[in-house]
Motif scaffolding. Sequence first.
Motif, short mmCIF file in Angstrom:
data_model
loop_
_atom_site.label_atom_id
_atom_site.label_comp_id
_atom_site.label_asym_id
_atom_site.label_seq_id
_atom_site.Cartn_x
_atom_site.Cartn_y
_atom_site.Cartn_z
N MET A 1 0.86 -1.18 0.00
CA MET A 1 0.00 0.00 0.00
C MET A 1 0.89 1.23 0.00
SD MET A 1 -2.74 1.06 2.87
CE MET A 1 -3.73 2.49 2.65
N SER A 2 0.63 2.11 -0.90
CA SER A 2 1.42 3.33 -0.99
C SER A 2 0.48 4.53 -1.01
CB SER A 2 2.25 3.29 -2.27
OG SER A 2 3.06 4.44 -2.35
N ASN B 1 4.60 5.98 4.25
CA ASN B 1 4.90 4.93 3.29
C ASN B 1 5.94 3.96 3.84
OD1 ASN B 1 3.05 5.47 1.25
ND2 ASN B 1 4.38 7.02 0.33
N PHE C 1 4.06 1.63 6.17
CA PHE C 1 3.29 0.62 5.45
C PHE C 1 4.19 -0.41 4.77
CE2 PHE C 1 -0.19 3.88 5.54
CZ PHE C 1 -1.05 3.12 6.32
N ASP C 2 5.40 -0.03 4.38
CA ASP C 2 6.36 -1.01 3.85
C ASP C 2 6.72 -2.04 4.91
OD1 ASP C 2 6.36 0.25 1.40
OD2 ASP C 2 8.21 1.38 1.78
N GLU D 1 3.84 -4.44 5.35
CA GLU D 1 3.80 -5.42 4.27
C GLU D 1 4.86 -6.49 4.46
OE1 GLU D 1 1.54 -5.87 1.92
OE2 GLU D 1 0.45 -4.19 2.78
N GLN D 2 6.05 -6.13 4.93
CA GLN D 2 7.10 -7.11 5.20
C GLN D 2 6.65 -8.07 6.30
OE1 GLN D 2 10.72 -5.08 6.17
NE2 GLN D 2 10.86 -4.07 4.18
N ARG E 1 3.55 -8.85 7.06
CA ARG E 1 2.47 -9.69 6.53
C ARG E 1 3.02 -10.84 5.69
NH1 ARG E 1 -2.22 -5.57 4.42
NH2 ARG E 1 -3.09 -5.10 6.46
N ALA E 2 4.18 -10.64 5.07
CA ALA E 2 4.76 -11.66 4.20
C ALA E 2 5.36 -12.82 4.98
CB ALA E 2 5.84 -11.02 3.32
#
Length: 99
Positions: free
Chosen positions: A1-2, A32, A35-36, A39-40, A42-43
């Motif tokens: 998400m950005s 941002n 959110f990065d 995302e990391q 979540r992976a």
Amino acid sequence: MSLTSNDIQRLANLARLELESTQSEALLGQMNAFFDIVEQMRAVDTSGVEPLSHPVATVMDVALRLRDDAVSESNQRDANQQSAPAVEQGLFLVPKVIE
């Protein structure tokens, strides 16, 4: 998400914040970056990993500091209900507000 600068302006408006353009750009970069990181995280595959009862439970034994469940005050129900307009069998009576 950005996020975009329009997203930052909208968020600032919703939060009733007045941001200068330099503040808006700095906030855009920080949001941002956040959110990065999300995302990391979540992976990462966490299937089969037991949730922790406490954040430091993996490094040391944690004993919860709970006090004994003992009565510390006497029953004050009758004294508390003396000012109520209507009481029945220890319960406050209130008018019906929902049909």
